[in-house]
Design a protein around this motif. Structure first.
Motif, mmCIF file in Angstrom:
data_model
loop_
_atom_site.group_PDB
_atom_site.id
_atom_site.type_symbol
_atom_site.label_atom_id
_atom_site.label_comp_id
_atom_site.label_asym_id
_atom_site.label_seq_id
_atom_site.Cartn_x
_atom_site.Cartn_y
_atom_site.Cartn_z
ATOM 1 N N ALA A 21 79.706 47.507 10.504
ATOM 2 C CA ALA A 21 80.637 47.625 11.665
ATOM 3 C C ALA A 21 80.485 46.918 12.654
ATOM 4 C CB ALA A 21 80.260 48.708 11.905
ATOM 5 N N HIS A 22 79.616 46.302 13.068
ATOM 6 C CA HIS A 22 79.630 45.616 14.200
ATOM 7 C C HIS A 22 79.881 43.948 13.680
ATOM 8 C CE1 HIS A 22 78.439 43.087 17.687
ATOM 9 N NE2 HIS A 22 77.355 43.112 17.186
ATOM 10 N N PHE A 23 79.464 43.625 12.590
ATOM 11 C CA PHE A 23 79.860 42.846 12.195
ATOM 12 C C PHE A 23 81.735 42.486 12.137
ATOM 13 C CE2 PHE A 23 81.457 40.144 7.779
ATOM 14 C CZ PHE A 23 80.876 39.254 8.807
ATOM 15 N N MET A 24 82.508 43.827 11.543
ATOM 16 C CA MET A 24 83.699 43.588 11.403
ATOM 17 C C MET A 24 84.136 43.610 12.337
ATOM 18 S SD MET A 24 84.177 43.756 8.184
ATOM 19 C CE MET A 24 85.796 44.107 7.724
ATOM 20 N N GLY A 25 83.952 44.170 13.793
ATOM 21 C CA GLY A 25 84.629 44.042 14.946
ATOM 22 C C GLY A 25 84.417 42.396 16.078
ATOM 23 N N SER A 26 83.446 42.140 15.482
ATOM 24 C CA SER A 26 83.106 41.414 16.214
ATOM 25 C C SER A 26 82.619 39.458 15.598
ATOM 26 C CB SER A 26 81.140 40.734 16.587
ATOM 27 O OG SER A 26 80.572 41.224 15.803
ATOM 28 N N THR A 27 83.766 39.715 14.758
ATOM 29 C CA THR A 27 84.238 38.148 13.925
ATOM 30 C C THR A 27 85.643 37.393 14.355
ATOM 31 O OG1 THR A 27 82.413 38.865 12.068
ATOM 32 C CG2 THR A 27 84.260 37.096 10.925
ATOM 33 N N ILE A 28 85.503 36.941 14.910
ATOM 34 C CA ILE A 28 86.367 36.702 15.018
ATOM 35 C C ILE A 28 88.232 36.255 14.017
ATOM 36 C CG2 ILE A 28 88.151 34.500 15.566
ATOM 37 C CD1 ILE A 28 86.602 35.413 17.546
#
Length: 235
Positions: free
Chosen positions: A58-65
């Motif tokens: 979830a963090h990857f999805m929310g922090s990737t431009i």
């Protein structure tokens, strides 16, 4: 015909519905894949995971431009799909105001293909609640408990899901939303492909079967998430 006239015509609206539908189907594949990471916590995988796999995904999805930019397109696609859907529903209702001399019932079309407006409305209401539960807290208010993995702080979405799905009425609401999604996809999947031109008598049955399989699998996995957390299968 001008482009502006095309997109306000019945054919143009159906084409937009088909394109946005295919885009949202792609989103569902990604979304259900990320959310299914909560099952990494099951004893058969790693009962000590404690949501680590899901939180990092979830963090990857929310922090990737790139993902955040696509998120804007996602909301635009959802809004366009909803607006065009209601416009088509109103047009169809006005066209059916006189009614048919013979009611064909299920012989003419499935009940869910005649109820796309109703099913879409249920899904819209569910979507508003779902966004308020998770997206608003993660992106707007930042009201989620933090957790750190390998020195990286991120939202503890796993704990938030456990809290949200500890309430029976929320679980029931989510399951009803998933049932509505299943029926909506049962017609919408093959309809979206046909609208954009993927229409061949030889492959129609295959496309319909894939659509039924997709609608059942995706909706079932989504529904299992709140149920699994409420029943304590995932801790």
């Amino acid at each position: 015909m001008k482009w502006s006239e095309f997109f306000t015509s019945s054919v143009g609206r159906k084409f937009v519905m088909g394109l946005t539908g295919l885009f949202l189907i792609t989103f569902l594949i990604i979304h259900v894949s990320i959310n299914a990471c909560i099952f990494a916590d099951l004893p058969i995988f790693n009962e000590n995971d404690n949501g680590s796999v899901f939180n990092r995904a979830a963090h990857f999805m929310g922090s990737t431009i790139l993902i955040r930019i696509m998120e804007v397109g996602l909301f635009a696609g959802i809004i366009l799909h909803i607006v065009q859907g209601y416009m088509l529903e109103l047009k169809n209702r006005s066209a059916r105001s006189v009614g048919y001399a013979v009611n064909l019932g299920e012989r003419g079309s499935k009940w869910y293909s005649r109820s796309m407006g109703l099913l879409g409305t249920i899904i819209l209401l569910f979507l508003v609640i779902h966004i308020s539960h998770f997206w608003v807290k993660a992106r707007i208010t930042h009201a989620l408990e933090p957790v750190t993995y390998n020195g990286v702080e991120m939202h503890n979405m796993f704990e938030e899901m456990k809290m949200v799905f500890s309430q029976p009425w929320v679980v029931i609401l989510y399951v009803l939303g998933c049932i509505s999604l299943a029926y909506h996809l049962a017609h919408g999947f093959q309809s979206a492909f046909r609208t954009v031109g993927v229409h061949n008598r030889k492959y129609n049955q295959l496309l319909t079967s894939i659509g039924y399989g997709f609608s059942i699998i995706v909706s079932l996995v989504f529904a299992l998430m709140p149920v699994a957390m409420y029943l304590g299968w995932v801790k």
